[in-house]
Enzyme design. Structure first.
Site, short mmCIF file in Angstrom:
data_model
loop_
_atom_site.label_atom_id
_atom_site.label_comp_id
_atom_site.label_asym_id
_atom_site.label_seq_id
_atom_site.Cartn_x
_atom_site.Cartn_y
_atom_site.Cartn_z
N GLY A 52 0.77 -1.24 0.00
CA GLY A 52 0.00 0.00 0.00
C GLY A 52 0.79 1.29 0.00
O GLY A 52 0.36 2.29 -0.57
N GLU A 107 3.90 4.71 6.04
CA GLU A 107 2.73 3.84 5.91
C GLU A 107 1.62 4.55 5.13
O GLU A 107 1.53 5.77 5.13
CB GLU A 107 2.27 3.42 7.33
CG GLU A 107 1.04 2.57 7.42
CD GLU A 107 1.13 1.22 6.70
OE1 GLU A 107 1.56 1.19 5.53
OE2 GLU A 107 0.72 0.22 7.29
N ASP A 108 0.78 3.76 4.50
CA ASP A 108 -0.32 4.36 3.72
C ASP A 108 -1.49 4.78 4.61
O ASP A 108 -2.00 5.88 4.49
CB ASP A 108 -0.80 3.39 2.62
CG ASP A 108 -1.14 2.00 3.13
OD1 ASP A 108 -0.95 1.72 4.34
OD2 ASP A 108 -1.62 1.17 2.32
N ASP A 111 -5.55 1.92 10.34
CA ASP A 111 -6.97 1.60 10.48
C ASP A 111 -7.18 1.07 11.90
O ASP A 111 -7.33 1.84 12.84
CB ASP A 111 -7.31 0.59 9.38
CG ASP A 111 -8.78 0.24 9.31
OD1 ASP A 111 -9.60 1.07 9.70
OD2 ASP A 111 -9.11 -0.87 8.86
N LYS A 139 -7.40 6.65 10.18
CA LYS A 139 -8.83 6.47 10.48
C LYS A 139 -8.94 6.20 11.98
O LYS A 139 -9.14 5.05 12.39
CB LYS A 139 -9.37 5.25 9.72
CG LYS A 139 -9.70 5.48 8.28
CD LYS A 139 -10.63 4.38 7.74
CE LYS A 139 -9.89 3.31 7.02
NZ LYS A 139 -10.77 2.36 6.28
N PHE A 160 -14.02 3.02 3.49
CA PHE A 160 -12.97 2.23 2.85
C PHE A 160 -12.49 3.03 1.64
O PHE A 160 -13.28 3.41 0.78
CB PHE A 160 -13.49 0.85 2.42
CG PHE A 160 -12.35 -0.05 2.06
CD1 PHE A 160 -11.61 -0.68 3.05
CD2 PHE A 160 -11.98 -0.24 0.73
CE1 PHE A 160 -10.52 -1.48 2.73
CE2 PHE A 160 -10.90 -1.05 0.40
CZ PHE A 160 -10.17 -1.67 1.41
N VAL A 161 -11.21 3.33 1.60
CA VAL A 161 -10.67 4.20 0.56
C VAL A 161 -9.71 3.46 -0.37
O VAL A 161 -9.09 2.47 0.01
CB VAL A 161 -9.98 5.45 1.16
CG1 VAL A 161 -11.00 6.35 1.82
CG2 VAL A 161 -8.87 5.07 2.13
N ASP A 167 -5.59 -0.32 -2.20
CA ASP A 167 -6.35 -1.16 -3.13
C ASP A 167 -7.71 -1.60 -2.59
O ASP A 167 -7.96 -1.59 -1.39
CB ASP A 167 -5.57 -2.44 -3.41
CG ASP A 167 -5.59 -3.41 -2.22
OD1 ASP A 167 -5.18 -2.99 -1.12
OD2 ASP A 167 -6.03 -4.56 -2.39
N ARG A 173 -4.82 0.78 -7.10
CA ARG A 173 -3.62 1.35 -6.50
C ARG A 173 -3.05 2.48 -7.36
O ARG A 173 -2.34 3.35 -6.88
CB ARG A 173 -2.54 0.27 -6.34
CG ARG A 173 -2.90 -0.83 -5.37
CD ARG A 173 -1.67 -1.68 -5.08
NE ARG A 173 -1.98 -2.95 -4.45
CZ ARG A 173 -2.12 -3.13 -3.13
NH1 ARG A 173 -2.00 -2.11 -2.31
NH2 ARG A 173 -2.39 -4.32 -2.64
P1 IMP Z 1 -4.59 -1.92 10.32
O1 IMP Z 1 -3.63 -3.02 10.72
O2 IMP Z 1 -6.01 -2.29 10.57
O3 IMP Z 1 -4.24 -0.57 10.87
O4 IMP Z 1 -4.57 -1.86 8.76
C1 IMP Z 1 -3.57 -1.40 8.07
C2 IMP Z 1 -3.55 -1.89 6.64
O5 IMP Z 1 -4.83 -2.27 6.14
C3 IMP Z 1 -3.11 -0.72 5.80
O6 IMP Z 1 -1.72 -0.67 5.73
C4 IMP Z 1 -3.79 -0.99 4.49
O7 IMP Z 1 -2.96 -1.78 3.68
C5 IMP Z 1 -5.06 -1.74 4.85
N1 IMP Z 1 -6.23 -0.81 4.90
C6 IMP Z 1 -6.83 -0.29 5.98
N2 IMP Z 1 -7.83 0.53 5.66
C7 IMP Z 1 -7.88 0.53 4.32
C8 IMP Z 1 -8.72 1.21 3.36
O8 IMP Z 1 -9.63 2.00 3.67
N3 IMP Z 1 -8.44 0.94 2.06
C9 IMP Z 1 -7.45 0.10 1.65
N4 IMP Z 1 -6.65 -0.54 2.50
C10 IMP Z 1 -6.87 -0.34 3.83
MG MG Z 2 -0.45 -0.94 4.17
#
Ligand code: IMP
Ligand code: MG
Length: 184
Positions: A52, A107-108, A111, A139, A160-161, A167, A173
Site C-alpha cells: 500500500g 505507511e499508507d 486503520d 482512520k 474504505f478508501v 487497493d 492502487r
Molecule cells: P490496520 O492493521 O487495521 O491498521 O490496517 C492497516 C492496513 O490495512 C493498511 O496498511 C492498508 O494496507 C489496509 N487498509 C486499511 N484501511 C484501508 C482502506 O480504507 N483501504 C485500503 N486498505 C486499507
Molecule cells: Mg499498508
C-alpha cells in the site's frame, strides 16, 4: 469481457474523490521539508510497508532533500476484501541492519492499528537510533489497539478508501487521488 463493460464496473466502484492529487502533493512537500530540516545530517532509513505505501514512499522520498536510504517490508492484514483478518504477517523483511539508522516508517493508512503496532514492536527490538512513523492517512475511529503516528497527513472518517497505493481487491492502487470505494 469487453473493455466498456470492464470500465463501467471499474468506474462504478469509485464513489467519490476524498483527497485530490494536488492536496496530496502539497501535504507531502511540507512533510518532506520538515524531515529534511529536522534530521540534521543524521543517517535516515525510510521503511515502507508494501504494498500500500509504495506510491507514498516514492513521492515522499523525492520531497526529502537530504541523504536518505530506503527499505521495504511486506506486512499483510487484509485479504482481498474490506474486512481486516486480524492477523498481521510479515511476508518480506528488511535487508538492512537498522541499528545504524534513524528509521522513519512510511505507511499508507492506519486503520485498526494492528499492523503498525506489530511492525513498530519488531523494529524497536532491533534498536534503531530512533524510530518515527509517518502515515498518509489515519482512520482513528476504527482503532482496536492504542496506536498513534508521529505524523499523519490526513485524518479521514470511517470509509474504505482506494487510490494512491491503496487497493480494493488489488485494484485501484494506480489512481492518482484518494477516493471512497463503493464495493460491488
Ligand atoms: P490496520 O492493521 O487495521 O491498521 O490496517 C492497516 C492496513 O490495512 C493498511 O496498511 C492498508 O494496507 C489496509 N487498509 C486499511 N484501511 C484501508 C482502506 O480504507 N483501504 C485500503 N486498505 C486499507
Ligand atoms: Mg499498508
Amino acid at each position: 469481457m469487453e473493455k466498456a463493460t470492464v470500465m463501467k464496473k471499474y468506474e462504478s466502484q469509485i464513489k467519490k474523490v476524498l483527497i485530490t492529487k494536488e492536496e496530496i502533493e502539497a501535504a507531502i512537500a511540507k512533510v518532506g521539508k520538515d524531515i529534511s530540516d529536522s534530521y540534521d545530517g543524521r543517517p535516515i532509513l525510510l521503511v515502507s510497508i508494501l504494498k500500500g505505501a509504495f506510491v507514498f514512499m516514492a513521492d515522499l522520498c523525492r520531497a526529502i532533500t537530504v541523504p536518505c536510504e530506503i527499505g521495504f517490508m511486506c506486512a499483510k492484514s487484509y485479504y482481498s476484501s474490506t474486512v481486516s483478518s486480524g492477523a498481521v504477517k510479515i511476508t518480506m523483511d528488511l535487508e538492512q541492519d537498522i541499528s545504524k539508522y534513524h528509521v522513519i516508517i512510511v505507511e499508507d493508512i492506519i486503520d485498526t492499528g494492528r499492523t503498525l503496532n506489530d511492525v513498530v514492536k519488531l523494529l524497536r527490538a532491533r534498536e534503531p537510533l530512533s524510530l518515527k512513523v509517518v502515515t498518509l492517512l489515519d482512520k482513528p475511529s476504527r482503532r482496536l489497539v492504542d496506536f498513534k503516528a508521529d505524523v499523519s497527513l490526513f485524518t479521514i472518517p470511517d470509509h474504505f478508501v482506494i487510490g494512491y497505493g491503496l487497493d480494493y481487491a488489488e485494484q485501484y492502487r494506480n489512481l492518482p487521488y484518494i477516493a471512497e470505494c463503493d464495493p460491488k
